[in-house]
Structures are given as C-alpha cells and as structure tokens.
Design a protein around this motif. Sequence first.
Motif, mmCIF file in Angstrom:
data_model
loop_
_atom_site.group_PDB
_atom_site.id
_atom_site.type_symbol
_atom_site.label_atom_id
_atom_site.label_comp_id
_atom_site.label_asym_id
_atom_site.label_seq_id
_atom_site.Cartn_x
_atom_site.Cartn_y
_atom_site.Cartn_z
ATOM 1 N N THR A 199 -6.816 44.098 -2.641
ATOM 2 C CA THR A 199 -6.242 45.043 -1.685
ATOM 3 C C THR A 199 -6.433 46.668 -2.065
ATOM 4 N N ALA B 99 -9.542 33.124 -2.311
ATOM 5 C CA ALA B 99 -8.784 34.183 -1.753
ATOM 6 C C ALA B 99 -9.470 34.294 -0.355
ATOM 7 N N ALA C 130 -1.125 29.566 9.227
ATOM 8 C CA ALA C 130 -1.063 31.077 8.884
ATOM 9 C C ALA C 130 -0.221 31.769 10.004
ATOM 10 N N LEU D 42 -0.350 37.432 2.580
ATOM 11 C CA LEU D 42 -0.910 36.193 2.147
ATOM 12 C C LEU D 42 -1.182 36.090 0.641
ATOM 13 N N ASN D 43 -1.045 37.269 0.071
ATOM 14 C CA ASN D 43 -0.997 37.346 -1.482
ATOM 15 C C ASN D 43 0.224 37.039 -1.928
ATOM 16 N N SER E 2 -8.407 33.691 3.499
ATOM 17 C CA SER E 2 -7.923 34.824 4.145
ATOM 18 C C SER E 2 -8.678 35.117 5.395
ATOM 19 N N LEU F 101 -3.116 40.905 4.786
ATOM 20 C CA LEU F 101 -3.724 40.295 3.446
ATOM 21 C C LEU F 101 -2.750 40.516 2.390
ATOM 22 N N LEU G 15 -7.351 35.271 9.127
ATOM 23 C CA LEU G 15 -7.165 36.317 9.728
ATOM 24 C C LEU G 15 -8.327 36.692 10.654
ATOM 25 N N ALA H 71 -6.153 38.332 -3.123
ATOM 26 C CA ALA H 71 -7.220 39.101 -2.643
ATOM 27 C C ALA H 71 -7.141 40.520 -3.167
#
Length: 350
Positions: A110, A168, A250, A90-91, A172, A87, A176, A108
Amino acid sequence: MDRFVPPPRRTLEPSDELARCLEKPPGETVLLPKALQIGGREFRWARILREFKTKSRARLVQLEPGSVLFIVKFENLFQEFAVMAALKQLNRCWQKTRLCIGQELVQATTFGIFPLGQRLGLVEVVSESCTLRELALGGHFGDRQFRVLRALHEDPRKLERLAASVCAYLASSYALGIRDGHDDNLMLRRDGRLFRVDFGFAFGRTPEIDAPGIFVPNSVAVALGDRWPQVVAGCKRAIRDLGPPERPPAWDVLLKVPELKQLLPEVHEYTNSLSFSSFDYQVEHATDWTLQRAAKNTLREAIRYVTAEQEVEAAEAWWLDPFGFLSSPVAAGHPASQTPHFPRIRPLDN
C-alpha cells in the motif's frame, strides 16, 4: 426584452491555485501558494521533475523540505483513495488469519493516495520499485520471460515474498474488481513484492480495451516456478478469509470501510456478481496466455511509439526508476543483460 443573465462562474477550489502551480514545466522549482500538509508532514515548495504524455497530464514532483516524490494527477482521486483504504482492510483480514506463503505473510503493498479536490491529487512514489515494462527494456525479446527472476537474483527469500504478494494481488484484484491491467501498472519492488498501481477502474468499471481481471504475467509465472501451486492454494484461502461462504465474497469486509460509503451501491452490485468457484477457476488459469492481454500491451506500445512517449534509449534502458519517471545513463561497462538498478527514494513517513 429579457435581461441578459451571465452564466454562473465556476467556483474555484483551494486546490485550483495549487494545480496551476504544479502545472509548471519540468525543471522549475515553485513555491506552493500555501503550506501543504500531507501524511503528517508539511511541504512548502516543489521541484517539477517530469511531465508525462498521459490523459491526466501527470507530473513527477519532489516536495520540499524532505525530498519526497509524488505523482501529481490533475483529476479526482477519490475512488483510488477509497480502493486503497479497502486494500488496507483486506490486509488486516489476512494479518488476522495469519495467511502465509511459506514464511511470508500475504499482504498487498500500500502507499499514500491524497485527493486534494475534484481536479487534483497526489500519489506517493513507492521506493525501490519499477514497472514490468521497465524490466523488459534493453533486453532481448526472447529473454523477457526471465526479467523478474533475473531482477530478484533468484533469491529464494525474495521469490517466496513474490509468491505471497502475487497471492494478495490476485485475491484483491478479484475482490475489488481492479481492472485495466498492463505492464505499466504492475510493479516489482527490490525485495520481491509485486503490486498494482492505478485504481481508476474498479468495482465493475472497465476500459474499452481490457485484459482479463485475473492474470499473472509470464515473467512472474516463470519466477514463481514450482511455487505456483502454493500461490493457487493461498489465493483460494485468501478470498474465503474475507467473509462467510454464504455471503458474496468480500462484501462483509468492504462494508467496514468508511471511505467506500459513497460507492457502496456499485460495490454491492459488483460483489453480488462474484463467486468462490469462479475465482478458483480464474486463479487456476491465471498464467494462461490470452489474446486480450497481449493486445492490451501491444496497443499501449503502439500509442507510446506514435506519441514519442518512450524517452529512454536502449543503451540506457536498464537504469530503472519508479514508474519510469527518471532516467540516467548506464554506468560505463554495465551490460544490458545484468539486472536493473532499483533506486533508493526516501518514502513518506506513515
């Protein structure tokens, strides 16, 4: 006669003694068997604040010195740790492409996840947040759709932040394969950010009864209002920012996450099942009502009722806290129709 050979004894991990220590009943203060190094800080004792009626027998603890709150889970948190690392990757992609909804960067939320062995791990509590289920407590059923809008005081900046975080969250979740969505693992921060907790089901793994992989709760959709088209457009760009169009969505990004190394075979199999067109369709219909999601939340409420898990009375329901772990009476004269209190909790320094 063959000589009797006793079965091999299970090798105790260093975390076993710590687990026994943290399994004490709520209200106890325990000295840790060894100083615990977490997130660059050292903790020597813990206060057991609450035990949850969950399969993992999770507990809310306050580690000292520093008064930092964690969820203790008596299970292997390696996958959740790896998903959190992904995650964050991805950010970084979205930060690099400067993907924004209005003035808000798509990122996102975290938080720290710390596996301490095969049977123990800690999850950092996110400050000033509460679950969507908690937002509905104490209010009239017909007002549930306004719970997010009311909680954010209809503040335009917070609603714009909500839109960016929903973007986000959706992108995500698809990238994922995060599943098992329900109102207990979707959380809202005071500042407007929506985020997921609990990553036990990911990369194609699903519980027996599951909600759609991509969905937006009605209360969130109502709060977003005419910002929803921006979220849909942002989501379509977000998933395409994670790799070239000729490759599975991804996959190239997830290859760069060292923590996913042990999971790469299932990650590869999962990402090969994805497509940009499928994501576009699911996002466009993410606000649709579905029987699966309704059944998921209804079943959880039924189980909670049967097991007497709900400990907060209706009169106290709008005094909210992270994950529903603490409860405190509502101040005298505080009407149930007002917005909830988001308590301040000292976060772990990253």
